[in-house]
Scaffold this motif. Structure first.
Motif, short mmCIF file in Angstrom:
data_model
loop_
_atom_site.label_atom_id
_atom_site.label_comp_id
_atom_site.label_asym_id
_atom_site.label_seq_id
_atom_site.Cartn_x
_atom_site.Cartn_y
_atom_site.Cartn_z
N SER A 134 78.29 60.47 1.08
CA SER A 134 77.11 59.95 2.73
C SER A 134 77.46 60.70 3.36
CB SER A 134 77.82 58.32 2.25
OG SER A 134 77.45 57.93 0.73
N ILE A 135 78.84 60.91 3.99
CA ILE A 135 79.09 61.13 5.31
C ILE A 135 78.33 62.64 5.43
CG2 ILE A 135 80.44 62.24 6.65
CD1 ILE A 135 82.11 59.68 5.76
N ILE A 136 78.56 63.52 4.69
CA ILE A 136 78.26 64.97 3.66
C ILE A 136 76.51 64.93 4.45
CG2 ILE A 136 78.08 66.84 2.97
CD1 ILE A 136 81.22 66.48 1.90
N ASN A 137 75.95 64.31 3.20
CA ASN A 137 74.21 63.67 3.47
C ASN A 137 73.69 63.46 4.93
OD1 ASN A 137 74.79 65.29 1.20
ND2 ASN A 137 74.86 63.15 -0.40
N GLY A 138 74.95 62.38 5.28
CA GLY A 138 74.04 61.63 6.12
C GLY A 138 74.16 62.57 7.37
N VAL A 139 75.09 63.13 7.60
CA VAL A 139 75.37 64.05 8.82
C VAL A 139 74.49 65.16 9.17
CG1 VAL A 139 77.25 65.41 10.19
CG2 VAL A 139 77.66 63.42 9.34
N THR A 140 74.70 65.91 7.32
CA THR A 140 73.53 67.62 7.64
C THR A 140 72.02 66.42 8.10
OG1 THR A 140 75.34 67.81 5.86
CG2 THR A 140 72.69 68.84 6.09
N ALA A 141 70.94 65.53 7.68
CA ALA A 141 70.21 65.22 8.12
C ALA A 141 70.16 64.78 9.29
CB ALA A 141 70.06 63.47 6.71
N VAL A 142 70.92 64.40 9.61
CA VAL A 142 70.49 64.16 11.51
C VAL A 142 70.92 65.15 12.78
CG1 VAL A 142 71.61 62.75 13.44
CG2 VAL A 142 71.01 61.33 11.30
N ILE A 143 72.31 65.98 11.85
CA ILE A 143 72.23 67.19 12.94
C ILE A 143 71.49 68.08 12.52
CG2 ILE A 143 73.86 68.72 11.39
CD1 ILE A 143 76.29 68.02 13.16
N ASN A 144 70.46 67.98 11.48
CA ASN A 144 69.49 69.43 11.28
C ASN A 144 68.60 68.78 12.49
OD1 ASN A 144 70.84 71.16 10.34
ND2 ASN A 144 70.09 70.13 8.00
N GLN A 145 68.28 67.99 12.09
CA GLN A 145 67.23 67.48 13.40
C GLN A 145 67.67 67.34 15.31
OE1 GLN A 145 65.71 63.39 12.52
NE2 GLN A 145 64.42 63.63 14.33
N TYR A 146 68.79 67.36 15.04
CA TYR A 146 69.00 66.59 16.94
C TYR A 146 70.14 67.86 17.21
CZ TYR A 146 67.35 61.95 16.97
OH TYR A 146 67.14 60.80 16.70
N GLY A 147 70.71 68.89 16.61
CA GLY A 147 72.16 69.96 17.17
C GLY A 147 72.98 69.17 17.14
N ARG A 148 73.29 68.35 16.97
CA ARG A 148 74.66 67.75 17.08
C ARG A 148 74.81 65.95 16.62
NH1 ARG A 148 75.49 66.96 23.19
NH2 ARG A 148 75.65 69.44 23.24
N VAL A 149 75.94 65.49 16.47
CA VAL A 149 75.76 64.07 16.05
C VAL A 149 77.19 63.18 16.78
CG1 VAL A 149 74.79 64.16 14.19
CG2 VAL A 149 76.77 64.97 14.11
N ILE A 150 77.10 62.19 16.72
CA ILE A 150 78.59 61.10 16.94
C ILE A 150 78.43 60.53 15.61
CG2 ILE A 150 79.54 58.98 18.21
CD1 ILE A 150 77.73 60.73 20.88
N VAL A 151 79.13 60.51 14.91
CA VAL A 151 79.80 59.86 13.72
C VAL A 151 80.76 58.36 13.29
CG1 VAL A 151 80.33 59.79 11.18
CG2 VAL A 151 79.80 62.14 12.60
N VAL A 152 80.05 57.49 13.22
CA VAL A 152 81.15 56.61 13.19
C VAL A 152 81.53 56.00 11.97
CG1 VAL A 152 81.84 53.85 14.45
CG2 VAL A 152 81.10 55.47 15.76
N GLU A 153 81.84 54.90 11.54
CA GLU A 153 82.38 54.41 10.03
C GLU A 153 82.67 52.51 10.65
OE1 GLU A 153 85.36 55.63 7.04
OE2 GLU A 153 85.22 57.58 7.82
N ASP A 154 81.79 51.90 9.69
CA ASP A 154 82.16 50.69 9.91
C ASP A 154 83.04 49.90 10.29
OD1 ASP A 154 82.75 50.89 7.57
OD2 ASP A 154 81.69 49.30 6.41
#
Length: 174
Positions: A86-106
């Motif tokens: 989930s993290i690999i797929n989700g981060v990849t999808a968003v980082i490809n759009q924005y170039g950077r991300v901040i990741v948090v779990e519930d």
């Protein structure tokens, strides 16, 4: 400065944890200038199915209409990918759009200046390619009791509130 990094939040079946995490994120002043991407993994089994649906229903019916974030996107998986995928797929999808991300779990409760700190760190360290990620958490290392600086480096990434850049993410060997 590349603008505010989106927050990528991973949720599953813990409604109370999800609510507390989102409430903590919303106490950050920068949330109104930040997009929030929520990835809800599918249930592992019939026992988890009702709890997973409760989390999703809360996000769709109660949270999204009242959100303080700039925009909120919810992606629901039809099956259980597991946290790592989930993290690999989700981060990849968003980082490809924005170039950077901040990741948090519930299950994470962040401070009121978490987004400001993380965006500042992503800006400051962006051009230093040997920095793979930035984190807002620190292990309770005994040496830090005598350490007088504001930041330090480790050779290991931290999973409790972190951010990274597309070029570093693409180089990870899973």
């Amino acid at each position: 400065m590349a603008g505010k990094a989106p927050v990528v939040l991973f949720v599953y079946s813990r409604l109370d944890k999800t609510q507390n995490c989102i409430a903590a994120l919303e106490r950050n002043h920068d949330c109104s200038q930040t997009d929030l991407y929520i990835f809800a993994d599918g249930a592992k089994n019939d026992i988890d199915k009702e709890k997973v649906e409760m989390v999703r229903l809360y996000i769709k019916k109660q949270y999204i209409p009242e959100s303080r974030f700039s925009k909120v996107y919810l992606t629901e998986s039809d099956y259980n990918k597991g946290l790592a995928a989930s993290i690999i797929n989700g981060v990849t999808a968003v980082i490809n759009q924005y170039g950077r991300v901040i990741v948090v779990e519930d299950d994470l409760i962040v401070s009121d200046d978490f987004l400001e700190y993380m965006n500042g760190a992503l800006d400051y360290y962006e051009k230093i390619s040997r920095i793979g990620s930035v984190s807002a958490y620190t292990y309770p290392l005994p040496v830090l009791k005598r350490y007088k600086k504001d930041v330090y480096m480790l050779r290991k990434g931290e999973c409790w509130g972190w951010g990274t850049w597309r070029d570093r993410w693409q180089d990870v060997d899973w």
